[in-house]
Design an enzyme around this catalytic site. Structure first.
Site: not given
Length: 815
Positions: A280, A289, A343
């Protein structure tokens, strides 16, 4: 138990759905009796056998192998899987727009994008439930192994979802991930597990649906949502589509599309040459990720190894190098540090230990395709993590997949593997503003924000209040209390304005401050540091999130402690500014003794101290804190109550949770001007050792603590660390540019000088002078263009700006 409806009866009694199923020609005819697969390449018998081999390999990769279903911990886990699958089967009630009443995935007119997102999530969850049921049918020892009614329920569910929401004539809505990654993966996994139970028409229709939502065009360019872990996930879906549909061309396209993942990047998403991993654009994400990418590539390498589509790109070795360079530094005693999990830290049902467990299993799998030396090192490393994790052991993780459980249990039982201890290591990840410091009995991770890396990630309604996780947040774990520090309901109960190590304005921020996916950054470039692999020097020019607050913060990393300095703390928010020395999660009823200069604080009702002049403090079972020159200390033991919903609107619950916290901090006052602080954090130190350090006025020399330079010298370690915020002099060192410098004088008569340009502005080079007699230069980085020795050392560096903050090392021999 038989469901209250049969698959055939359901089709016969549901008008529009039955028509849709008939329109696709779905039948119960076995796959082997049907014609060729739609879109399949012409295949010889050998080709067909190879696809069968790949299906068998994926079954083993997905289900695991080599474990006894009657032995623990497998017996209990398999029984739990069967119970869960039985519950899903009983509750399943196909209707237009849903397969389960609690998962309505279609709404003709969603009121908001958030609602549309939620509906697509429920579609994906429906496929995941069917996958769980298919696994219970396929695994031994579940109580439902080979159960015909369960199999029929799965097939009915697949037919229903296909006709209702996921076919080539439908339109994607909500979250793209659910249509392009989540649902195709689950559908293809089920198709492999139940391949012999599917008709050819079903297979044709399912792969056609995957082709619609996962077209080859998504892999044509390495950009947007098709990078990093997302790219690997997309490739996995397409490779399995090729396996199920017997289409070698699809497998080849997806295999080749993995290649852009392997090379190191210099901007954006992916792995960097310093071990950083970013997703991101500006979020450090090895624990999220990065773990997904690691797991995905591990399985795909194993699946295709020895086949016509084996991954042969030489860049794949570069990926294997990331195991030790990028992933291992953030796993401490079996937990994955939160500061690289984005997050995801606020998701209920997971924590830093749980996130590490699947990573361990992936490393063991990847080792099978690595060199013998790498495999041996990795197995020893993982076994050490398994043995030392006394808080959340991997083998007791109810959510750990059976395949990873099998790998880890086998490794733990392998007497030929000796567990490796925690390494003594200091790592600077200059491309993602993270630092790790590892000792045998404690470890730490530092999280920073800059004009390159965001303060925090907020998106998908997750991580509402992670605002200050980039404000110098210092996580640490000690030898006694510690491994559950951020695992025990920390995020819903901790004060988000008082994360340990941070300097923050207490200005109230909105949930999700900055907006979803905004990834708010600062304007500051001078963020980073240097190190010699054992000790380190780190600095951050901090700018508060949505705040006028500025500060210069430095950390000097040693063997038993971290020296922390702050200077130039200035704000005009109309609120107080605080530096949080520590914020410890004490669990439900923890009540450790607090000593201030040796005096115990009353603990029956907790303690609250405001502005007390203090030279040292000790929190029993946690750490010692020394304040050179003294400080006005505030201390509080309190109970805090919150709910997961407070920090995560996507998966959180409203159930109240209470935990106790011990917080130590310094109040800089309202709108401070040029305030500062100095403290020494001593993880795991006893009260006696803390007091001794406070009384030893010669142990530490603070050479500078100003907005221009921050520097310390620790003579017993031959250590000097300096952050030059501006060109100038600190102690015996002068720098012509804003850089981070560290010097280690060794007992063997040598010294190591390490230099970094965190702000990446030294285009005109650097002249560094050390007023110390030096005999000769033993070795130097290629960036050093000249070196003069004698009564003092002068090093001339070329352009450092293009090195992105990478450390440059020079070794000299002293007189």
């Amino acid at each position: 138990m038989t469901p209250p409806w049969s698959r055939r009866g359901f089709i016969a009694t549901t008008g529009s759905t039955a028509f849709a199923l008939g329109a696709f020609g779905l039948s119960a005819t076995p796959a082997h009796a049907a014609g060729t697969t739609a879109g399949a390449t012409s295949a010889t018998t050998a080709d067909t056998d190879e696809f069968a081999t790949l299906r068998a390999k994926w079954r083993e990769l997905y289900l695991g192998a080599g474990f006894s279903p009657t032995a623990e911990p497998f017996k209990t886990k398999l029984a739990a899987l069967g119970t869960q699958a039985a519950g899903f089967r009983t509750a399943m009630a196909p209707a237009s727009g849903s397969l389960w009443p609690d998962l309505v995935y279609l709404d003709p007119e969603p009121d908001t994008d958030t609602e549309s997102f939620a509906f697509s999530e429920k579609m994906n969850t429906s496929y995941n439930r069917l996958r769980t049921m298919a696994e219970a049918y396929s695994q031994p020892g579940t109580g439902l192994t080979g159960d015909t009614a369960l199999k029929d329920a799965v097939l009915t569910g697949l037919d229903h979802l296909h006709a209702d929401v996921f076919n080539e004539n439908k339109t994607q809505y909500g979250n793209w991930w659910n249509f392009q990654i989540g649902s195709p993966q689950a559908l293809m996994d089920i198709s492999v597990l139940l391949y012999d139970e599917l008709s050819q028409a079903q297979i044709d229709s399912y792969v056609a649906a995957v082709d619609k939502f996962l077209p080859e065009s998504l892999l044509a360019k390495y950009t947007g949502t098709s990078t990093g872990a997302n790219r690997v996930d997309l490739c996995r879906g397409m490779i399995l589509r090729g396996v199920v549909g017997k289409n070698g061309d699809k497998i080849k396209v997806a295999r080749d599309a993995l290649s852009p993942v392997f090379p190191y990047v210099t901007t954006g998403d992916g792995f960097y040459d310093d071990g950083s991993f970013v997703q991101h654009t500006s979020i450090p994400y090895i624990g999220g990720y990065g773990a997904v990418l690691n797991d995905g590539l591990g399985r795909l390498f194993a699946l295709l190894r020895g086949s016509s589509w084996e991954v042969t790109d030489p860049g794949s070795q570069q990926f294997l190098d990331t195991i030790e360079a990028a992933i291992a530094p953030f796993v401490y005693d079996g937990l994955m540090m939160d500061n690289v999990s984005g997050r995801g830290i606020t998701r209920i049902g997971t924590d830093d230990h749980i996130r590490a467990h699947s990573v361990m299993g992936s490393i063991v799998l990847l080792g099978q395709g690595a060199s013998a030396e790498e495999n041996a090192r990795w197995r020893a490393m993982v076994k050490g993590w398994l043995q030392r994790d006394h808080y959340g052991p991997a083998l007791k993780d109810a959510g750990l997949s059976l395949v990873n459980l099998s790998r880890l249990q086998t490794l733990l039982d392998d007497t030929t593997v000796t567990a490796a201890p925690e390494p003594v290591a200091h790592r600077v990840f200059h491309n993602m503003d993270r630092v790790t410091h590892r000792r045998r009995d404690w470890g730490a991770g530092l999280s920073l924000a800059s004009n390159r890396i965001a303060h925090y990630e907020f998106g998908n309604l997750e991580n509402y209040r992670g605002w200050h996780t980039g404000s110098g947040w210092l996580q640490w774990w000690g030898p006694d209390a510690g491994l559950g520090q951020y695992s025990d309901a920390y995020w819903p109960t901790a004060n988000p304005y008082r994360l340990p190590g941070t300097t923050v304005s207490t200005k109230k921020l909105a949930d999700g401050q900055g907006g979803a996916w905004a990834n708010p950054r600062t304007d500051s470039a001078w963020v980073g540091g240097t190190g010699d692999g054992e000790f380190g020097t780190t600095g951050q020019h901090l700018q508060g999130l949505a705040s006028t607050m500025h500060a210069k913060k430095s950390w000097f990393w040693l063997d038993d402690s971290v020296v922390c300095l702050g200077a130039g703390i200035t704000s005009a928010d109309g609120t107080t500014v605080e530096t949080v020395f520590d914020n410890r999660n004490l669990g439900v009823s923890g009540a450790p003794a607090l000593l201030l200069d040796g005096r115990p604080q009353p603990s029956a009702q907790g303690w609250s101290v405001t502005g007390r002049s203090t030279r040292w403090a000790h929190l029993a079972g946690h750490a010692g804190y020394v304040f050179p020159g003294g400080t006005k200390l505030n201390a509080l033991r309190e109970e805090r109550t919150g709910a997961w919903k407070d920090v995560n609107g996507a998966s959180g619950t409203t159930d109240p949770i209470t935990r106790r916290y011990a917080t130590l901090w310094q109040d800089h006052g309202t709108d401070p001007q040029d305030a500062g602080y100095a403290y020494i954090l001593m993880p795991g130190a006893s009260a006696l050792r803390t007091a001794a350090r406070a009384l030893d006025h010669h142990w530490l020399e603070i050479l500078a603590n100003t907005p221009q330079q921050q520097a310390v010298r620790v003579p017993s370690h031959g250590f000097t660390g300096i952050n030059f915020w501006e060109a100038g002099t600190a102690g015996a060192v002068t720098a012509s540019a804003p850089v981070s410098v560290q010097i280690r004088e060794k007992r063997d008569g040598t010294a190591t000088i390490t230099v970094a340009d965190p702000s990446r502005v030294a285009k005109d080079g650097l002249t560094l002078t050390w007023k110390r007699r030096v005999k000769s230069v033993v070795s130097k980085a290629s960036s050093v263009t000249a070196a003069e020795t004698g009564h003092e050392l002068t090093l001339t560096f070329g352009d450092l700006s293009g090195l992105r903050g990478d450390t440059q090392t020079v070794t000299v021999r002293l007189h």
